[in-house]
Design a protein around this motif. Structure first.
Motif, PDB file in Angstrom:
ATOM      1  N   PRO A  47     -15.673  -2.851  28.831  1.00 52.02           N
ATOM      2  CA  PRO A  47     -16.087  -1.682  28.046  1.00 52.02           C
ATOM      3  C   PRO A  47     -14.913  -0.938  27.413  1.00 52.02           C
ATOM      4  CG  PRO A  47     -17.309  -1.776  30.101  1.00 52.02           C
ATOM      5  CD  PRO A  47     -16.235  -2.818  30.193  1.00 52.02           C
ATOM      6  N   SER A  48     -13.849  -0.748  28.173  1.00 49.11           N
ATOM      7  CA  SER A  48     -12.673  -0.055  27.650  1.00 49.11           C
ATOM      8  C   SER A  48     -12.071  -0.827  26.484  1.00 49.11           C
ATOM      9  CB  SER A  48     -11.639   0.120  28.762  1.00 49.11           C
ATOM     10  OG  SER A  48     -10.465   0.706  28.260  1.00 49.11           O
ATOM     11  N   LEU A  49     -12.032  -2.156  26.606  1.00 47.86           N
ATOM     12  CA  LEU A  49     -11.474  -2.989  25.544  1.00 47.86           C
ATOM     13  C   LEU A  49     -12.327  -2.907  24.277  1.00 47.86           C
ATOM     14  CD1 LEU A  49      -9.318  -5.084  24.760  1.00 47.86           C
ATOM     15  CD2 LEU A  49     -10.869  -6.854  25.585  1.00 47.86           C
ATOM     16  N   ASN A  72     -29.127  -6.868  29.506  1.00 46.98           N
ATOM     17  CA  ASN A  72     -28.008  -7.707  29.905  1.00 46.98           C
ATOM     18  C   ASN A  72     -26.712  -6.898  29.834  1.00 46.98           C
ATOM     19  OD1 ASN A  72     -25.709  -9.541  29.568  1.00 46.98           O
ATOM     20  ND2 ASN A  72     -27.227 -11.167  29.510  1.00 46.98           N
ATOM     21  N   PRO A  73     -26.058  -6.629  30.956  1.00 43.10           N
ATOM     22  CA  PRO A  73     -24.860  -5.771  30.954  1.00 43.10           C
ATOM     23  C   PRO A  73     -23.758  -6.279  30.033  1.00 43.10           C
ATOM     24  CG  PRO A  73     -25.638  -6.118  33.189  1.00 43.10           C
ATOM     25  CD  PRO A  73     -26.417  -7.060  32.316  1.00 43.10           C
ATOM     26  N   PHE A  74     -23.572  -7.603  29.985  1.00 41.37           N
ATOM     27  CA  PHE A  74     -22.506  -8.159  29.169  1.00 41.37           C
ATOM     28  C   PHE A  74     -22.777  -7.944  27.681  1.00 41.37           C
ATOM     29  CE2 PHE A  74     -20.771 -11.678  26.653  1.00 41.37           C
ATOM     30  CZ  PHE A  74     -19.416 -11.529  26.921  1.00 41.37           C
ATOM     31  N   CYS A  75     -24.017  -8.173  27.256  1.00 46.10           N
ATOM     32  CA  CYS A  75     -24.363  -8.016  25.837  1.00 46.10           C
ATOM     33  C   CYS A  75     -24.481  -6.545  25.455  1.00 46.10           C
ATOM     34  CB  CYS A  75     -25.678  -8.742  25.530  1.00 46.10           C
ATOM     35  SG  CYS A  75     -25.593 -10.535  25.753  1.00 46.10           S
ATOM     36  N   ARG A  76     -25.045  -5.762  26.343  1.00 43.04           N
ATOM     37  CA  ARG A  76     -25.291  -4.349  26.047  1.00 43.04           C
ATOM     38  C   ARG A  76     -24.004  -3.588  25.758  1.00 43.04           C
ATOM     39  NH1 ARG A  76     -29.276  -0.358  27.531  1.00 43.04           N
ATOM     40  NH2 ARG A  76     -28.304   1.688  27.669  1.00 43.04           N
ATOM     41  N   VAL A  77     -22.934  -3.931  26.454  1.00 46.21           N
ATOM     42  CA  VAL A  77     -21.684  -3.187  26.302  1.00 46.21           C
ATOM     43  C   VAL A  77     -21.131  -3.305  24.882  1.00 46.21           C
ATOM     44  CG1 VAL A  77     -20.131  -5.069  27.019  1.00 46.21           C
ATOM     45  CG2 VAL A  77     -19.496  -2.687  27.468  1.00 46.21           C
ATOM     46  N   TRP A  78     -21.470  -4.380  24.180  1.00 43.90           N
ATOM     47  CA  TRP A  78     -21.019  -4.540  22.791  1.00 43.90           C
ATOM     48  C   TRP A  78     -21.796  -3.631  21.838  1.00 43.90           C
ATOM     49  CZ3 TRP A  78     -16.937  -7.829  21.685  1.00 43.90           C
ATOM     50  CH2 TRP A  78     -16.565  -8.707  22.708  1.00 43.90           C
ATOM     51  N   LEU A  79     -22.971  -3.192  22.272  1.00 46.42           N
ATOM     52  CA  LEU A  79     -23.825  -2.370  21.419  1.00 46.42           C
ATOM     53  C   LEU A  79     -23.547  -0.875  21.548  1.00 46.42           C
ATOM     54  CD1 LEU A  79     -27.240  -4.114  22.200  1.00 46.42           C
ATOM     55  CD2 LEU A  79     -25.728  -4.584  20.260  1.00 46.42           C
ATOM     56  N   GLU A  80     -23.043  -0.456  22.674  1.00 46.06           N
ATOM     57  CA  GLU A  80     -22.962   0.969  22.982  1.00 46.06           C
ATOM     58  C   GLU A  80     -22.153   1.793  21.965  1.00 46.06           C
ATOM     59  OE1 GLU A  80     -21.726   0.952  27.051  1.00 46.06           O
ATOM     60  OE2 GLU A  80     -23.768   0.555  27.791  1.00 46.06           O
ATOM     61  N   PRO A  81     -21.024   1.294  21.453  1.00 42.66           N
ATOM     62  CA  PRO A  81     -20.312   2.086  20.431  1.00 42.66           C
ATOM     63  C   PRO A  81     -21.149   2.309  19.167  1.00 42.66           C
ATOM     64  CG  PRO A  81     -18.841   0.464  21.393  1.00 42.66           C
ATOM     65  CD  PRO A  81     -20.228   0.132  21.882  1.00 42.66           C
TER      66      PRO A  81
END
Length: 200
Positions: free
Chosen positions: A8-10, A141-150
């Protein structure tokens, strides 16, 4: 699939860097080139903005959780450096420009965004699997969702009263126009003008 704790930080850092490298810097350079009446740099920057519009389309696809956004975001990172270095005539004209702060700044930015885009494209390869997952599963999906949050934060800041599905519809319309224009260039213009941006 769980996302690594550092991911997420990255991703947030990447989005912040993208705003600087893909939006602010080329906008400043375009204004500077217009002020300095540097037509060659203006021409290449206009080409850049046409190609880089796929990044904006990607943001709105992601807001609406449309899986194609994972593919368009990756393709944008490939197409941007290609568009910046593809044109033989513009490359020659830029190399022949007299030394100036504008030329140095533009050249530095062109190398920086090319490296940034290619490194980003490599780093984003694992996320392409999310393009094969239905939208409702992507959100869970935690892995995919993190790309959407920004992109969801972007919507909260700039489109708080607009439905995500409507933004997604606009993105799909924009994507259709983009694909048609790209297809026209590849199958019609490229054969006639080759790697000459001016067609001469």
């Amino acid at each position: 699939m769980q996302s690594p704790s550092w991911l997420p930080s990255l991703i947030w850092t990447d989005y912040r860097l993208a705003v600087l490298v893909t939006v602010i810097a080329p906008l400043v350079l375009l204004i500077w080139a217009v002020a300095q009446k540097s037509e060659t740099i203006q021409h290449l920057l206009v080409i850049y903005w046409r190609v880089a519009s796929l990044l904006a389309i990607t943001v709105y696809l992601m807001i609406a959780v449309i899986p194609a956004g994972f593919i368009t975001g990756w393709l944008a990172r490939i197409l941007i450096p290609v568009a910046l270095w593809f044109w033989v005539d513009l490359n020659e004209e830029i190399s022949e420009l007299p030394t100036s702060r504008l030329k140095l700044s533009f050249t530095s930015w062109r190398w920086a965004i090319s490296l940034y885009s290619l490194i980003g494209a490599i780093a984003q390869i694992p996320a392409l699997r999310c393009a094969l997952i239905p939208s409702d599963v992507i959100v869970k999906n935690p892995f995919c969702r993190v790309w959407l949050e920004p992109t969801w934060l972007f919507r909260e800041l700039f489109h708080p009263n607009t439905r995500p599905y409507f933004l997604g519809f606009l993105a799909l319309v924009g994507l259709a126009i983009y694909v048609l224009y790209l297809g026209y260039f590849v199958f019609a213009r490229w054969g006639k003008q080759g790697r000459s941006a001016t067609g001469q």
